[in-house]
Design a protein around this motif. Sequence first.
Motif, PDB file in Angstrom:
ATOM      1  N   TYR A   1       7.926 -13.101 -17.670  1.00 39.52           N
ATOM      2  CA  TYR A   1       7.445 -11.548 -17.577  1.00 39.52           C
ATOM      3  C   TYR A   1       7.852 -11.029 -16.011  1.00 39.52           C
TER       4      TYR A   1
ATOM      5  N   LEU B   1      11.100   0.894 -20.496  1.00 38.62           N
ATOM      6  CA  LEU B   1       9.787   0.923 -20.965  1.00 38.62           C
ATOM      7  C   LEU B   1       9.615   0.369 -22.395  1.00 38.62           C
TER       8      LEU B   1
ATOM      9  N   TYR C   1       8.505  -6.702 -25.445  1.00 36.56           N
ATOM     10  CA  TYR C   1       8.007  -8.016 -24.723  1.00 36.56           C
ATOM     11  C   TYR C   1       6.761  -8.371 -25.123  1.00 36.56           C
ATOM     12  N   ARG C   2       5.520  -7.434 -24.779  1.00 35.11           N
ATOM     13  CA  ARG C   2       4.424  -7.691 -24.991  1.00 35.11           C
ATOM     14  C   ARG C   2       3.858  -7.942 -26.433  1.00 35.11           C
TER      15      ARG C   2
ATOM     16  N   PHE D   1      11.407  -3.178 -13.547  1.00 36.16           N
ATOM     17  CA  PHE D   1      10.969  -1.859 -13.225  1.00 36.16           C
ATOM     18  C   PHE D   1      11.143  -1.543 -11.731  1.00 36.16           C
TER      19      PHE D   1
ATOM     20  N   LEU E   1      10.735  -8.488 -16.100  1.00 40.39           N
ATOM     21  CA  LEU E   1      10.577  -7.313 -16.311  1.00 40.39           C
ATOM     22  C   LEU E   1      10.010  -6.352 -15.349  1.00 40.39           C
TER      23      LEU E   1
ATOM     24  N   HIS F   1      -1.761  -9.521 -18.961  1.00 44.42           N
ATOM     25  CA  HIS F   1      -0.749  -9.996 -19.576  1.00 44.42           C
ATOM     26  C   HIS F   1      -0.659 -11.574 -19.833  1.00 44.42           C
TER      27      HIS F   1
ATOM     28  N   HIS G   1       9.755  -3.247 -22.314  1.00 44.24           N
ATOM     29  CA  HIS G   1       8.335  -3.808 -21.945  1.00 44.24           C
ATOM     30  C   HIS G   1       7.514  -4.099 -22.932  1.00 44.24           C
TER      31      HIS G   1
END
Length: 241
Positions: free
Chosen positions: A27, A87, A93-94, A34, A30, A226, A90
């Motif tokens: 993570y 975005l 991925y979650r 950003f 990511l 997360h 993102h």
Amino acid sequence: FAVLAIIVNLMLLRIVYTSQRREIGSYRYLIATFACSDLIYTSVHWLVYPIPEMYGNSYLLSGHNLITSRFGPCLYCAVYSQAVPILTFHFLYRTFAIRSPEYLAKPKLFFAAMFVTTVAIDLDGFCVMWVLFRPDEVTLAKIAPFFAGNTSAPVVHSIETAQNHVQALYWTGETFEGPRWLNLLGAFNMMVVISATYAIVIACSHLINKYLKFQLRLGARPQSHHVRFSSTVRSAHPHLL
């Protein structure tokens, strides 16, 4: 604000770089993406300092700092667009991390897909502005009073700089009269990209919320970060770390 944004994002990159790998896993990439994206956007915004304007059925965008040619606002729109795929990935991925961790078995493939998509959206945003919103005889004739100073505007214009503006004239007459198809196609293109982003984000948010509620019904503890709700991924796929 540009200096503050650069400082904050550099601090964030330092935290990501110095943090223990097991704390946030893949993570971290990511988060770094950003931060890098925001650094690029802030830098380009400062170089171009774009100012959008409206005149009748026309939309205008021009640069007012170091880059004043038409390339400036086109470049700005390209880097502005790159936040959309980042975005989107993102949220993907979650969603994969808590619902389908097998899709993250090869994180390099996931981030490669994000990179390719981001570049494609950047090029799409640039091409819309450079090709579909380029000045032509019709738009220049319609907005001539605007550049001649016959109307009030927040920026002082001259007819000599009209070619340096991104220009979109959607109708040659009144609204819905004499459609300008290239300009309308550019607007439709942007609407499709934004709508697809919202659709994916909403769908992912629904799936994440649904899965977390299912965990709570099973007696799982509520997860507020997360790192915690992705513990399933780390235990099932330690190679992601």
